[in-house]
Design a protein around this motif. Sequence first.
Motif, PDB file in Angstrom:
ATOM      1  N   LEU A   1       0.818  -1.218   0.000  1.00  0.00           N
ATOM      2  CA  LEU A   1       0.000   0.000   0.000  1.00  0.00           C
ATOM      3  C   LEU A   1       0.852   1.269   0.000  1.00  0.00           C
ATOM      4  CD1 LEU A   1      -2.897  -1.061   2.401  1.00  0.00           C
ATOM      5  CD2 LEU A   1      -3.093  -0.524  -0.034  1.00  0.00           C
ATOM      6  N   ARG A   2       2.165   1.094  -0.029  1.00  0.00           N
ATOM      7  CA  ARG A   2       3.043   2.269  -0.071  1.00  0.00           C
ATOM      8  C   ARG A   2       3.563   2.486  -1.482  1.00  0.00           C
ATOM      9  NH1 ARG A   2       5.815   4.033   4.784  1.00  0.00           N
ATOM     10  NH2 ARG A   2       7.589   4.471   3.444  1.00  0.00           N
ATOM     11  N   HIS A   3       3.855   3.761  -1.788  1.00  0.00           N
ATOM     12  CA  HIS A   3       4.361   4.083  -3.119  1.00  0.00           C
ATOM     13  C   HIS A   3       5.752   3.507  -3.357  1.00  0.00           C
ATOM     14  CE1 HIS A   3       0.920   6.485  -3.876  1.00  0.00           C
ATOM     15  NE2 HIS A   3       1.155   7.267  -2.843  1.00  0.00           N
ATOM     16  N   ASP A   4       6.482   3.251  -2.267  1.00  0.00           N
ATOM     17  CA  ASP A   4       7.847   2.762  -2.453  1.00  0.00           C
ATOM     18  C   ASP A   4       7.920   1.224  -2.541  1.00  0.00           C
ATOM     19  OD1 ASP A   4       7.312   2.159   0.182  1.00  0.00           O
ATOM     20  OD2 ASP A   4       8.899   3.412   1.036  1.00  0.00           O
ATOM     21  N   PHE A   5       6.763   0.567  -2.707  1.00  0.00           N
ATOM     22  CA  PHE A   5       6.780  -0.899  -2.847  1.00  0.00           C
ATOM     23  C   PHE A   5       7.625  -1.284  -4.053  1.00  0.00           C
ATOM     24  CE2 PHE A   5       5.424  -5.025  -4.381  1.00  0.00           C
ATOM     25  CZ  PHE A   5       5.278  -5.762  -3.216  1.00  0.00           C
ATOM     26  N   SER A   6       8.553  -2.237  -3.824  1.00  0.00           N
ATOM     27  CA  SER A   6       9.399  -2.684  -4.927  1.00  0.00           C
ATOM     28  C   SER A   6       9.116  -4.156  -5.222  1.00  0.00           C
ATOM     29  CB  SER A   6      10.874  -2.486  -4.543  1.00  0.00           C
ATOM     30  OG  SER A   6      11.683  -3.339  -5.321  1.00  0.00           O
ATOM     31  N   VAL A   7       8.630  -4.416  -6.419  1.00  0.00           N
ATOM     32  CA  VAL A   7       8.332  -5.789  -6.839  1.00  0.00           C
ATOM     33  C   VAL A   7       9.617  -6.621  -6.810  1.00  0.00           C
ATOM     34  CG1 VAL A   7       7.558  -7.223  -8.769  1.00  0.00           C
ATOM     35  CG2 VAL A   7       6.364  -5.086  -8.250  1.00  0.00           C
ATOM     36  N   LYS A   8      10.687  -5.995  -7.303  1.00  0.00           N
ATOM     37  CA  LYS A   8      11.967  -6.683  -7.379  1.00  0.00           C
ATOM     38  C   LYS A   8      12.443  -7.114  -5.982  1.00  0.00           C
ATOM     39  CE  LYS A   8      16.335  -5.732  -9.506  1.00  0.00           C
ATOM     40  NZ  LYS A   8      17.201  -4.654  -9.970  1.00  0.00           N
ATOM     41  N   GLU A   9      12.331  -6.182  -5.058  1.00  0.00           N
ATOM     42  CA  GLU A   9      12.759  -6.466  -3.688  1.00  0.00           C
ATOM     43  C   GLU A   9      11.883  -7.556  -3.061  1.00  0.00           C
ATOM     44  OE1 GLU A   9      15.250  -5.945  -2.028  1.00  0.00           O
ATOM     45  OE2 GLU A   9      14.800  -5.828   0.118  1.00  0.00           O
ATOM     46  N   PHE A  10      10.581  -7.513  -3.316  1.00  0.00           N
ATOM     47  CA  PHE A  10       9.686  -8.538  -2.779  1.00  0.00           C
ATOM     48  C   PHE A  10      10.059  -9.919  -3.325  1.00  0.00           C
ATOM     49  CE2 PHE A  10       5.483 -10.802  -3.437  1.00  0.00           C
ATOM     50  CZ  PHE A  10       5.464 -11.368  -2.169  1.00  0.00           C
ATOM     51  N   PHE A  11      10.267 -10.013  -4.621  1.00  0.00           N
ATOM     52  CA  PHE A  11      10.637 -11.300  -5.214  1.00  0.00           C
ATOM     53  C   PHE A  11      12.020 -11.762  -4.725  1.00  0.00           C
ATOM     54  CE2 PHE A  11       7.570 -10.820  -9.047  1.00  0.00           C
ATOM     55  CZ  PHE A  11       6.562 -11.407  -8.299  1.00  0.00           C
ATOM     56  N   ARG A  12      12.911 -10.813  -4.509  1.00  0.00           N
ATOM     57  CA  ARG A  12      14.233 -11.176  -3.983  1.00  0.00           C
ATOM     58  C   ARG A  12      14.092 -11.765  -2.572  1.00  0.00           C
ATOM     59  NH1 ARG A  12      18.090  -9.853  -0.641  1.00  0.00           N
ATOM     60  NH2 ARG A  12      16.935  -8.117   0.274  1.00  0.00           N
TER      61      ARG A  12
END
Length: 255
Positions: free
Chosen positions: A131-142
């Motif tokens: 829910l934050r603008h700084d959500f990083s898909v790459k970081e989540f998958f990492r």
Amino acid sequence: MAEGPLVHHYANRLRRVLKGKEVRVEFGIRKLKQFEPSLEGLRVQDVEAHGKQFRIHFPDNRVLLVHLMMWGSWRIYRNGEGWDKPPERARLIFRTPTHDVVAFSTPIVRLLTKSELKEDPKWGNLGPDPLRHDFSVKEFFRLLETQATREIGEVLLDQQVISGIGNILRVEILFQSRIHPRRLVGSLSENEKHEMLRWIFRFTKTWMKRMEKKADWISIYRKSGKTCSRCGTLIEFSRQAGRITYACPSCQCLS
Ligand SMILES: [Zn+2]
């Protein structure tokens, strides 16, 4: 338990009342009382939500961290309005010229500097928040990749992998993604991971938008003994990561 959407909803309300305001802060926690004078007259710089945490920032580089856990709640009262909860349960009070903002029964209230918070092993190291603008898909998958040998139903609740997901969200996200909560993270295909992420965004946003309305997006949470709306199989439930999880054994893929 307040999940991310509820925390963001309240943070937005708190921000409207507190941001830029000169506040008097009072603590209902004995060991924090000594810090009241040091906050006197400061203006609240911002109120933000990260996962299930509220972070109230002050211009002197300090942050008040609040976590409601299972029992806490926020109330915003106009000046002169009577409180609907016992004052002795107030753990943190902000007094502005127009409002009293009160956190009742919150077990976690911490006053830290920004760097102390960042380095705190329990509270500082949060995974990305959808829910934050700084959500990083790459970081989540990492981060997901580092959890290959754990079950996905457990990992979705791990605030250091992804923050803000609680029991209702994890159950519904996995049901719609057709992934069984007992699957090991390492067994998920790229497609399954992307499908799961799609439902993570969809449900966190839906919940925020429909905060005051009936939760008609909930399909299987607390529906043990009922049948799956997709295939008619009996919903099963079991304990995982200390919480009850629900799944359809037929259409949520186990391998
Ligand atoms: Zn089913």
